[in-house]
Scaffold this motif. Sequence first.
Motif, PDB file in Angstrom:
ATOM      1  N   VAL A 161       0.973  -1.531   0.190  1.00 38.97           N
ATOM      2  CA  VAL A 161      -0.354   0.069  -0.239  1.00 38.97           C
ATOM      3  C   VAL A 161       1.066   0.970   0.162  1.00 38.97           C
ATOM      4  CG1 VAL A 161      -2.033   1.155   1.016  1.00 38.97           C
ATOM      5  CG2 VAL A 161      -1.624  -1.605   1.236  1.00 38.97           C
ATOM      6  N   GLY A 162       0.381   2.338  -0.922  1.00 32.07           N
ATOM      7  CA  GLY A 162       1.065   3.823  -0.560  1.00 32.07           C
ATOM      8  C   GLY A 162       2.571   3.412  -1.748  1.00 32.07           C
ATOM      9  N   HIS A 163       3.086   2.087  -2.245  1.00 34.05           N
ATOM     10  CA  HIS A 163       3.955   2.360  -3.712  1.00 34.05           C
ATOM     11  C   HIS A 163       2.729   2.431  -4.681  1.00 34.05           C
ATOM     12  CE1 HIS A 163       6.577   0.750  -0.037  1.00 34.05           C
ATOM     13  NE2 HIS A 163       7.441   1.177  -1.171  1.00 34.05           N
ATOM     14  N   TYR A 168      -1.879  -3.588  -8.450  1.00 32.84           N
ATOM     15  CA  TYR A 168      -1.535  -4.408  -9.744  1.00 32.84           C
ATOM     16  C   TYR A 168      -0.030  -6.023  -9.390  1.00 32.84           C
ATOM     17  CZ  TYR A 168      -3.687  -1.099 -12.245  1.00 32.84           C
ATOM     18  OH  TYR A 168      -4.851  -0.529 -13.001  1.00 32.84           O
ATOM     19  N   ILE A 169      -0.807  -7.212  -9.971  1.00 31.67           N
ATOM     20  CA  ILE A 169       0.322  -8.128  -9.470  1.00 31.67           C
ATOM     21  C   ILE A 169       1.196  -7.703 -10.675  1.00 31.67           C
ATOM     22  CG2 ILE A 169       0.879 -10.351  -9.356  1.00 31.67           C
ATOM     23  CD1 ILE A 169      -1.793  -9.065  -7.572  1.00 31.67           C
ATOM     24  N   TYR A 170       2.954  -7.388 -10.415  1.00 33.18           N
ATOM     25  CA  TYR A 170       3.976  -7.905 -11.320  1.00 33.18           C
ATOM     26  C   TYR A 170       4.783  -8.641 -11.749  1.00 33.18           C
ATOM     27  CZ  TYR A 170       3.350  -2.482 -11.260  1.00 33.18           C
ATOM     28  OH  TYR A 170       3.158  -1.889 -11.759  1.00 33.18           O
ATOM     29  N   LEU A 171       4.931  -9.690 -12.763  1.00 32.63           N
ATOM     30  CA  LEU A 171       5.599 -11.084 -13.205  1.00 32.63           C
ATOM     31  C   LEU A 171       7.030 -10.329 -13.892  1.00 32.63           C
ATOM     32  CD1 LEU A 171       4.307 -13.920 -15.004  1.00 32.63           C
ATOM     33  CD2 LEU A 171       6.023 -12.128 -16.073  1.00 32.63           C
ATOM     34  N   GLY A 172       8.521 -11.228 -12.846  1.00 28.73           N
ATOM     35  CA  GLY A 172       9.504 -10.840 -13.370  1.00 28.73           C
ATOM     36  C   GLY A 172      10.509 -12.049 -13.383  1.00 28.73           C
ATOM     37  N   PRO A 173      11.428 -11.867 -13.831  1.00 26.09           N
ATOM     38  CA  PRO A 173      11.776 -12.747 -14.535  1.00 26.09           C
ATOM     39  C   PRO A 173      11.658 -14.780 -14.424  1.00 26.09           C
ATOM     40  CG  PRO A 173      13.904 -11.845 -13.594  1.00 26.09           C
ATOM     41  CD  PRO A 173      12.147 -11.011 -13.131  1.00 26.09           C
ATOM     42  N   ARG A 174      12.211 -15.208 -15.236  1.00 21.25           N
ATOM     43  CA  ARG A 174      11.853 -16.252 -15.012  1.00 21.25           C
ATOM     44  C   ARG A 174      12.907 -17.412 -13.956  1.00 21.25           C
ATOM     45  NH1 ARG A 174      14.010 -21.157 -17.780  1.00 21.25           N
ATOM     46  NH2 ARG A 174      14.562 -19.870 -19.468  1.00 21.25           N
ATOM     47  N   TYR A 175      12.193 -18.431 -12.722  1.00 23.97           N
ATOM     48  CA  TYR A 175      13.538 -18.982 -12.465  1.00 23.97           C
ATOM     49  C   TYR A 175      13.350 -20.484 -12.571  1.00 23.97           C
ATOM     50  CZ  TYR A 175      10.529 -18.853  -8.201  1.00 23.97           C
ATOM     51  OH  TYR A 175       9.792 -19.095  -8.075  1.00 23.97           O
TER      52      TYR A 175
END
Lengths: 227, 262
Positions: A161-163, A168-175
Amino acid sequence: MPGAFEGETVTRRRFMTAVTHSAGGIAAAAFGLPALGFAIGPIFKRQPFEWQIIGTPADFTEDNYATKVITIVAGIGEAGKSIAYVRKRNPQIDTEPHDQWNNYIALSSRCMHLGCPVRYVEAAARFVCPCHGGVYNFRGEVAGGPPVRPLDRFYTYVPPVGHPGHGYIYLGPRYSVNSELERFSPRDPGEPLDGIGQYLYPSRFDTPVRPSIANLPLPPTVPGVGS
Amino acid sequence: MPLPKLLKRPAAPAPGEPAPMHPVEAAAEAGITVVDWIDERTQLSQGLRWMMFRKVPKGINWAYTLGSATMFAFLNQAVTGVFLAMYYRPDVNGGAYESIRNINDNVFLGQFVHGMHKWGASVMIVLIFLHMGRVFFFGAYKYPRELTWIIGVVLLILTLAMGFTGYLLPFDQRSYWATIVGVNINNTAPFLGPYIGDFLRGGPEFGATTLSRFYAIHMMLIPGIMAALIGFHLYLVTKLGISAPPWLKAHEPEAVQEVVEV
């Protein structure tokens, strides 16, 4: 030195041969080495990977996967897209350690046998690969067939909250993960990570760092909504 | 209407004068002169005679033509490939698929030439294995022809690599996934595998340059190496001569068979 003039340690003919060969070798190397480096350069190149928005918390549940189209390589159209299966983390099922990167479980649709696209079969709660019959359970662990490790995952991030980006949901790099769901740098399909697997298939030189969460891309503002 | 002067039978030559030449003869004469001019400076006819009129053993049969058949399959691939390249566009963002569709649907004889290239690839693989089978079962790979065999094996591998790289170029679903699977099979080699995969794809993922990379390997890198190796293969075949079929009994020269009186 037989054949050489007095006081000389090498015959002039042999010296000339050596000079000519070295000159030819240097000339060939002058264009050959840069060209070779040019061709194999991508092996050493670090690929940037940006966080991308895959939805809002309302899109995901704990007991079923949502199918999300994601961009693996930008700028090449359909060929750069892939599919991630995403659900909310369920502490009853997901026994691997919880941190800020797995509030949402995002599985890669790439089969860990040879890279075909798996699909989620809801009735069986299994991922099934069309190519050679690989089967994975609800958590993406191998349930049958030739795959050598569980389905790869993507880092996910939920801004608090506040950022910027909150909601929203963020998707980053694969591992990649081994059969204990321990994280490893991303490997290609067909490369086991249990036992000596992680040494037989070393991580690439260009292992991408997890991109910073300082500058998350913000969702496009919808005209007339919010401020 | 009188015949044109050129076609008329020339009048009988006056005594002491050389007979004027008929135009057809003159044309043939000119051709021979040109060929002679070139040959006097290059001596190519010697090499041709050395290659084409060499001695072959008794008992050879149609199976001995499989190597030539393979070479013509290669030439077919080379010629149709060059012309396909005039219409093909290695654009990963839909352009490659579109250019192939254009070749098949719009270009005059496009579907035919594309078909020759596509089916010719399979024909070439089949012919290679038949040729290889003939050489193997006739024992033709033995001394002194081992190097010819080894070069042949390299050519086989290069042909398979041509098949692998060419398969991606139409850039449809089948091409795309076959390449993903093919690259990942390369990845499974221990230690070096991941780097081979990165080299083939031009990066850790199937990306913007993967298609152009495969295209360059398919139409320039491998064909060049193959043409050179085919030349060397043919040189060795001519230099060493071809082997007799295994059912043919070797005859000792008569001089050796002579009985030596003690």
